[in-house]
Design an enzyme around this catalytic site. Structure first.
Site, PDB file in Angstrom:
ATOM      1  NE  ARG A  45      -2.856  -1.177   3.113  1.00 29.65           N
ATOM      2  CZ  ARG A  45      -3.631  -1.954   3.839  1.00 29.65           C
ATOM      3  NH1 ARG A  45      -4.874  -2.159   3.473  1.00 29.65           N
ATOM      4  NH2 ARG A  45      -3.205  -2.518   4.924  1.00 29.65           N
ATOM      5  CG  ASP A  86      -5.915  -0.942  -0.849  1.00 29.28           C
ATOM      6  OD1 ASP A  86      -6.076  -2.124  -0.489  1.00 29.28           O
ATOM      7  OD2 ASP A  86      -6.504   0.026  -0.335  1.00 29.28           O
ATOM      8  CG  HIS A 172       9.023 -21.783   6.901  1.00 29.39           C
ATOM      9  ND1 HIS A 172       7.975 -21.462   7.707  1.00 29.39           N
ATOM     10  CD2 HIS A 172      10.085 -21.980   7.732  1.00 29.39           C
ATOM     11  CE1 HIS A 172       8.377 -21.453   8.965  1.00 29.39           C
ATOM     12  NE2 HIS A 172       9.658 -21.766   9.009  1.00 29.39           N
ATOM     13  CE  LYS A 176      12.365 -24.927   9.378  1.00 29.17           C
ATOM     14  NZ  LYS A 176      13.220 -23.922   9.966  1.00 29.17           N
ATOM     15  CD  GLU A 210       8.961 -21.250  17.420  1.00 32.65           C
ATOM     16  OE1 GLU A 210       9.482 -20.449  16.650  1.00 32.65           O
ATOM     17  OE2 GLU A 210       7.731 -21.325  17.609  1.00 32.65           O
ATOM     18  CG  ASP A 229       1.729 -20.140  14.608  1.00 35.01           C
ATOM     19  OD1 ASP A 229       1.721 -19.669  13.448  1.00 35.01           O
ATOM     20  OD2 ASP A 229       2.724 -20.058  15.362  1.00 35.01           O
ATOM     21  CG  HIS A 234       5.416 -25.247  10.555  1.00 34.83           C
ATOM     22  ND1 HIS A 234       5.363 -24.901   9.231  1.00 34.83           N
ATOM     23  CD2 HIS A 234       5.463 -24.076  11.234  1.00 34.83           C
ATOM     24  CE1 HIS A 234       5.383 -23.578   9.118  1.00 34.83           C
ATOM     25  NE2 HIS A 234       5.433 -23.058  10.316  1.00 34.83           N
TER      26      HIS A 234
HETATM   27  C1  BG6 Z   1       5.894 -19.847  11.647  1.00 28.70           C
HETATM   28  C2  BG6 Z   1       5.039 -19.609  12.865  1.00 28.70           C
HETATM   29  O1  BG6 Z   1       5.141 -20.446  10.639  1.00 28.70           O
HETATM   30  O2  BG6 Z   1       6.970 -20.700  12.003  1.00 28.70           O
HETATM   31  C3  BG6 Z   1       5.850 -18.986  13.970  1.00 28.70           C
HETATM   32  O3  BG6 Z   1       3.969 -18.720  12.520  1.00 28.70           O
HETATM   33  C4  BG6 Z   1       7.064 -19.843  14.277  1.00 28.70           C
HETATM   34  O4  BG6 Z   1       5.065 -18.820  15.152  1.00 28.70           O
HETATM   35  C5  BG6 Z   1       7.838 -20.161  12.994  1.00 28.70           C
HETATM   36  O5  BG6 Z   1       7.896 -19.114  15.167  1.00 28.70           O
HETATM   37  C6  BG6 Z   1       8.917 -21.195  13.274  1.00 28.70           C
HETATM   38  O6  BG6 Z   1       9.725 -21.335  12.144  1.00 28.70           O
HETATM   39  P1  BG6 Z   1      11.253 -21.775  12.263  1.00 28.70           P
HETATM   40  O7  BG6 Z   1      11.706 -21.941  10.856  1.00 28.70           O
HETATM   41  O8  BG6 Z   1      11.956 -20.674  13.015  1.00 28.70           O
HETATM   42  O9  BG6 Z   1      11.248 -23.050  13.050  1.00 28.70           O
END
Ligand code: BG6
Length: 487
Positions: A45, A86, A172, A176, A210, A229, A234
């Site tokens: 934006r 936008d 993501h 890895k 984490e 989340d 993941h």
């Molecule tokens: C994200 C989550 O998808 O992955 C975050 O929204 C999390 O809350 C993160 O911290 C962890 O990713 P990584 O690669 O640091 O393990």
């Protein structure tokens, strides 16, 4: 193989773009992996000039790269442009459309690095702006929705603009190295497959720990919590890769067909089981790395909340291969360690000919696949300790270590960003490491059952001190099935 000409990043001034996407694209360029004529167009934006965007990109790259190679930078910088847009107003896309339309035959990739709540707006705006063609692809970040119903609504809207084969849903974790190595280890070696089942494997543990807190994302966490989340995407992706049948080929459909079968075989966890099969936690105050940290309730002055920052679960996969093999899962913020690992615990030997002394207690083999902090695969094996003994050999377990970080130190002096592989795959139109619609929906079906179970049973998060491994219930979870967490 098709090569794209334009990569448009919506949300280009945001956190993900600056921390991951722009540096990953620069590294790909440095490795000669970007198509020669690829343009990277930032869109958001704010009204930025091309030059201001290039400056922002340079700062983003500098924050990640030890040094910037000026030759690479000059080439990379020349690819960058910026148009303000936008997504709630298709008319605002005009400058972007004009820029794109200077090329006749083109392939465009639209990367939505924006809040998922705007995904449907984005697809509607792209459609009505008339910018899409038969080659256009879309990339979306997780979470796709908040539950099954909302993910279906998003998927339906996206499907009205893009065919499924042009939709790239990013998780993501699949980018890895060690996650892909899990596939290589399972399916490029003959050793494991005959043992990879309930006859030999006692249980599996998946830990995504984490030490960070919610890092300014308090609002998001209040709505999503760790179940949505982390587990929905993941953690379940890791579970799928451990549990799936061997795909016939490393291609998008073959791999994803097998993953979705695992997700559909997960035994539902509902209100009746949440007390015995799940643990919900929320961090309180505590100490991490010698520093005092605040509780979740104190984060961003948010006050009390029922969101969980920690989840542990006992998952069961109802198929022949995994019958009665528990998959223990735990993930949380503000835990004792940043550790992501998969532990495959094999069964005890059926009979020990070395029985007799306590020193000869047999320890069952254990395969540990560590993704973070270091990339490492380790297999503990029993061996005879050196030296003489008048009462038969003395045995001990010792790990056979495959340190990927060490082994590839010379070839890979820097640890790659997971997005490098994923962006390269999008450019090459390869969706193998992306999540298909049916996978997302199967994962939500299971996760919704747990969330509904919690609300029906009135299960609230138990507080755990920051810097611990979660609430006490996490130990009872495994002990209930006579198992213990590996560490
Ligand atoms: C994200 C989550 O998808 O992955 C975050 O929204 C999390 O809350 C993160 O911290 C962890 O990713 P990584 O690669 O640091 O393990």
């Amino acid at each position: 193989m098709t090569i794209a000409a334009n990569l448009v990043i919506f949300g280009a001034t945001g956190d993900l773009s600056r921390r991951m996407l722009l540096p990953a694209l620069y590294f790909l360029d440095a490795d000669g992996q970007l198509p020669e004529h690829l343009r990277i167009i930032g869109a958001a934006r704010s009204g930025l000039s091309d030059d201001a965007f290039r400056q922002m990109a340079r700062e983003a790259v500098a924050a990640r790269a030890e040094t910037i190679d000026e030759t690479v930078w000059t080439r990379f910088c020349a690819r960058l442009a910026y148009r303000s847009a936008d997504l709630s107003d298709d008319k605002s896309l005009k400058p972007l459309c004009e820029l794109l339309s200077d090329q006749k035959a083109r392939e465009d990739i639209f990367y939505l690095s924006i809040s998922p709540s705007h995904y449907t707006d984005a697809c509607t705006a792209l459609k009505s702006a008339g910018v899409l063609n038969a080659q256009s692809r879309i990339v979306m970040e997780k979470p796709i929705g908040h539950d099954l119903a909302s993910s279906r609504a998003i998927n339906a809207c996206v499907a009205s603009a893009f065919p499924e084969r042009h939709i790239f849903r990013i998780d993501h974790y699949l980018g890895k190295e060690t996650v892909q190595n899990l596939l290589a280890m399972r399916f490029a070696n003959v050793l494991f497959e005959p043992l990879w089942n309930a006859n030999t494997i006692d249980h599996v543990q998946i830990t995504v720990g984490e030490t960070i807190g919610v890092e300014g994302r308090r609002d998001y966490y209040d709505r999503f919590g760790a179940l949505r989340d982390m587990v929905q995407n993941h953690v379940l992706q890791l579970l799928c890769l451990v549990a799936m049948e061997p795909p016939a080929k490393f291609d998008a459909d073959a791999v994803r067909d097998e993953k979705v079968k695992v997700l559909r075989s997960l035994k539902p966890i509902g209100a009746r089981d949440v007390r015995t099969k799940t643990v919900r936690g929320q961090y309180g105050e505590g100490v991490i790395g010698g520093q005092s940290v605040c509780s979740y309730a104190q984060e961003a002055g948010g006050g009390t909340s029922e969101a969980e920052t920690f989840v542990a679960l006992t998952a069961e996969i109802e198929n022949w291969r995994w019958a009665a093999v528990p998959f223990f899962i735990r993930t949380g913020k503000r835990l004792a360690d940043r550790r992501t690992e998969i532990v495959v615990q094999f069964r005890d030997v059926p009979h020990s000919m070395f029985a007799g002394s306590a020193e000869n207690d047999m320890i069952a083999n254990r395969l540990t696949i560590t993704l973070q902090p270091e990339e490492q695969i380790s297999l503990t094996l029993m061996h005879k300790t050196p030296g003489l003994s008048a009462s038969g050999p003395r045995l001990r377990p010792l790990p056979l270590n495959l340190s990927l970080t060490e082994a590839y130190k010379l070839h890979q002096p820097r640890r790659r960003i997971a997005y490098e592989q994923l962006l390269l795959d999008v450019l090459n139109d390869d969706a193998t490491l992306f999540v298909r619609q049916d996978e997302v929906e199967a994962a939500w079906t299971w996760v919704d059952g747990i969330a509904d179970g919690w609300s029906q049973a009135g299960t609230l998060p138990q507080t755990y001190p920051a810097g611990s491994w979660g609430p006490p219930g996490v130990f009872a979870l495994t002990e209930r099935l006579a198992r213990t967490w590996a560490a």
